[in-house]
Design a protein around this motif. Structure first.
Motif, PDB file in Angstrom:
ATOM      1  N   UNK A  43     -58.574  26.715  54.122  1.00 15.71           N
ATOM      2  CA  UNK A  43     -59.935  26.578  54.644  1.00 15.71           C
ATOM      3  C   UNK A  43     -60.761  25.797  53.626  1.00 15.71           C
ATOM      4  N   UNK A  44     -61.924  25.301  54.037  1.00 14.09           N
ATOM      5  CA  UNK A  44     -62.786  24.606  53.077  1.00 14.09           C
ATOM      6  C   UNK A  44     -63.142  25.490  51.880  1.00 14.09           C
ATOM      7  N   UNK A  45     -63.377  26.779  52.126  1.00 14.30           N
ATOM      8  CA  UNK A  45     -63.726  27.690  51.031  1.00 14.30           C
ATOM      9  C   UNK A  45     -62.564  27.823  50.051  1.00 14.30           C
ATOM     10  N   UNK A  46     -61.355  27.999  50.606  1.00  8.00           N
ATOM     11  CA  UNK A  46     -60.159  28.077  49.778  1.00  8.00           C
ATOM     12  C   UNK A  46     -59.988  26.785  48.969  1.00  8.00           C
ATOM     13  N   UNK A  47     -60.203  25.629  49.635  1.00  2.00           N
ATOM     14  CA  UNK A  47     -60.046  24.340  48.954  1.00  2.00           C
ATOM     15  C   UNK A  47     -61.036  24.232  47.798  1.00  2.00           C
ATOM     16  N   UNK A  48     -62.271  24.655  48.038  1.00  6.49           N
ATOM     17  CA  UNK A  48     -63.274  24.536  46.982  1.00  6.49           C
ATOM     18  C   UNK A  48     -62.955  25.471  45.812  1.00  6.49           C
ATOM     19  N   UNK A  49     -62.494  26.682  46.131  1.00  6.07           N
ATOM     20  CA  UNK A  49     -62.122  27.603  45.044  1.00  6.07           C
ATOM     21  C   UNK A  49     -60.969  27.048  44.215  1.00  6.07           C
ATOM     22  N   UNK A  50     -59.978  26.479  44.902  1.00  9.02           N
ATOM     23  CA  UNK A  50     -58.833  25.954  44.136  1.00  9.02           C
ATOM     24  C   UNK A  50     -59.230  24.747  43.311  1.00  9.02           C
ATOM     25  N   UNK A  51     -60.078  23.875  43.872  1.00  2.79           N
ATOM     26  CA  UNK A  51     -60.506  22.697  43.104  1.00  2.79           C
ATOM     27  C   UNK A  51     -61.323  23.126  41.888  1.00  2.79           C
ATOM     28  N   UNK A  52     -62.155  24.166  42.061  1.00  5.15           N
ATOM     29  CA  UNK A  52     -62.951  24.653  40.931  1.00  5.15           C
ATOM     30  C   UNK A  52     -62.031  25.236  39.858  1.00  5.15           C
ATOM     31  N   UNK A  71     -49.573  20.312  38.491  1.00  6.84           N
ATOM     32  CA  UNK A  71     -48.380  20.893  39.115  1.00  6.84           C
ATOM     33  C   UNK A  71     -47.723  21.914  38.183  1.00  6.84           C
ATOM     34  N   UNK A  72     -47.731  21.635  36.878  1.00  8.08           N
ATOM     35  CA  UNK A  72     -47.176  22.615  35.924  1.00  8.08           C
ATOM     36  C   UNK A  72     -47.989  23.903  35.909  1.00  8.08           C
ATOM     37  N   UNK A  73     -49.289  23.783  36.240  1.00  9.64           N
ATOM     38  CA  UNK A  73     -50.137  24.982  36.331  1.00  9.64           C
ATOM     39  C   UNK A  73     -50.029  25.637  37.715  1.00  9.64           C
ATOM     40  N   UNK A  74     -49.050  25.200  38.497  1.00 13.12           N
ATOM     41  CA  UNK A  74     -48.786  25.773  39.819  1.00 13.12           C
ATOM     42  C   UNK A  74     -49.789  25.391  40.897  1.00 13.12           C
ATOM     43  N   UNK A  75     -50.509  24.295  40.693  1.00 15.12           N
ATOM     44  CA  UNK A  75     -51.342  23.757  41.772  1.00 15.12           C
ATOM     45  C   UNK A  75     -50.507  22.708  42.498  1.00 15.12           C
ATOM     46  N   UNK A  76     -50.367  22.889  43.789  1.00 11.11           N
ATOM     47  CA  UNK A  76     -49.507  22.012  44.555  1.00 11.11           C
ATOM     48  C   UNK A  76     -50.301  20.795  45.033  1.00 11.11           C
ATOM     49  N   UNK A  77     -50.578  19.851  44.134  1.00 16.38           N
ATOM     50  CA  UNK A  77     -51.398  18.687  44.497  1.00 16.38           C
ATOM     51  C   UNK A  77     -50.508  17.517  44.881  1.00 16.38           C
ATOM     52  N   UNK A  78     -51.026  16.712  45.820  1.00 17.47           N
ATOM     53  CA  UNK A  78     -50.246  15.579  46.320  1.00 17.47           C
ATOM     54  C   UNK A  78     -50.574  14.287  45.591  1.00 17.47           C
ATOM     55  N   UNK A 138     -54.366  22.609  55.869  1.00 15.91           N
ATOM     56  CA  UNK A 138     -54.988  21.325  56.173  1.00 15.91           C
ATOM     57  C   UNK A 138     -55.132  20.549  54.865  1.00 15.91           C
ATOM     58  N   UNK A 139     -55.107  19.219  54.962  1.00 16.07           N
ATOM     59  CA  UNK A 139     -55.278  18.406  53.762  1.00 16.07           C
ATOM     60  C   UNK A 139     -56.744  18.276  53.377  1.00 16.07           C
ATOM     61  N   UNK A 140     -57.010  18.396  52.105  1.00 14.70           N
ATOM     62  CA  UNK A 140     -58.372  18.247  51.585  1.00 14.70           C
ATOM     63  C   UNK A 140     -58.363  17.271  50.419  1.00 14.70           C
ATOM     64  N   UNK A 141     -59.503  16.600  50.239  1.00 20.19           N
ATOM     65  CA  UNK A 141     -59.709  15.796  49.038  1.00 20.19           C
ATOM     66  C   UNK A 141     -60.892  16.387  48.280  1.00 20.19           C
ATOM     67  N   UNK A 142     -60.629  16.810  47.052  1.00 22.36           N
ATOM     68  CA  UNK A 142     -61.721  17.304  46.207  1.00 22.36           C
ATOM     69  C   UNK A 142     -62.157  16.186  45.274  1.00 22.36           C
ATOM     70  N   UNK A 196     -54.850  17.812  48.197  1.00 21.76           N
ATOM     71  CA  UNK A 196     -53.974  18.981  48.284  1.00 21.76           C
ATOM     72  C   UNK A 196     -54.212  19.679  49.611  1.00 21.76           C
ATOM     73  N   UNK A 197     -53.357  20.640  49.917  1.00 21.08           N
ATOM     74  CA  UNK A 197     -53.500  21.389  51.161  1.00 21.08           C
ATOM     75  C   UNK A 197     -54.099  22.759  50.868  1.00 21.08           C
ATOM     76  N   UNK A 198     -54.910  23.230  51.815  1.00 15.91           N
ATOM     77  CA  UNK A 198     -55.510  24.554  51.645  1.00 15.91           C
ATOM     78  C   UNK A 198     -55.756  25.144  53.023  1.00 15.91           C
TER      79      UNK A 198
END
Lengths: 83, 83
Positions: B52-61, A29-36, B2-6, B48-50
């Motif tokens: 699209x699946x592609x967006x979710x994967x990029x953010x998780x990476x 969250x401090x890195x600005x990722x809005x994770x739940x 949408x909610x995603x789990x990475x 977290x929320x993203x």
């Protein structure tokens, strides 16, 4: 005897506090990722020989109960693959 | 959104010493389990929320590269599931 790889996943039971996951969540969250929510688990891959898949699974479960997991606070699952 | 789990698995690269896995192997051997090799990895599940699946994967990476793994010593893989 055949070679097997047991994949053991050890995670905290629901309701057990996980300060490491909580710290990781706040750091994201401090890195600005809005994770739940963040959950963390340990995964062990153990290679050994056994007579059969059933034998391999029993031995991997015994290893987990005796050393890899603490049944008071952990849930675990064991998957066995022939090498 | 949408909610995603990475699910992020972080493991030491081949050739990087893993004293924790080595200690676990010796402890199993002292308990009379004849194990050949132990590898250990960390698994994070991040919700977290993203868009699209592609967006979710990029953010998780990006989360993994910036915090969860150290690219000098770790390999990782990221799997994303819609909640």
């Amino acid at each position: 005897m055949t070679g097997y790889t047991a994949t053991v996943t050890v995670r905290l039971k629901a309701g057990v506090l996980d300060p490491e996951a909580e710290t990781t969540k706040r750091a994201l969250q401090r890195l600005d990722f809005d994770v739940e929510k963040v959950r963390r688990s340990d995964r062990f891959q153990v290679e050994f020989e056994a007579d059969s898949p059933t034998d391999a699974e029993e031995r991997a479960t015994e290893m987990t109960e005796r050393l890899l997991a603490n049944p008071t606070i952990h849930d675990f699952d064991v998957e066995v693959d022939q090498q």
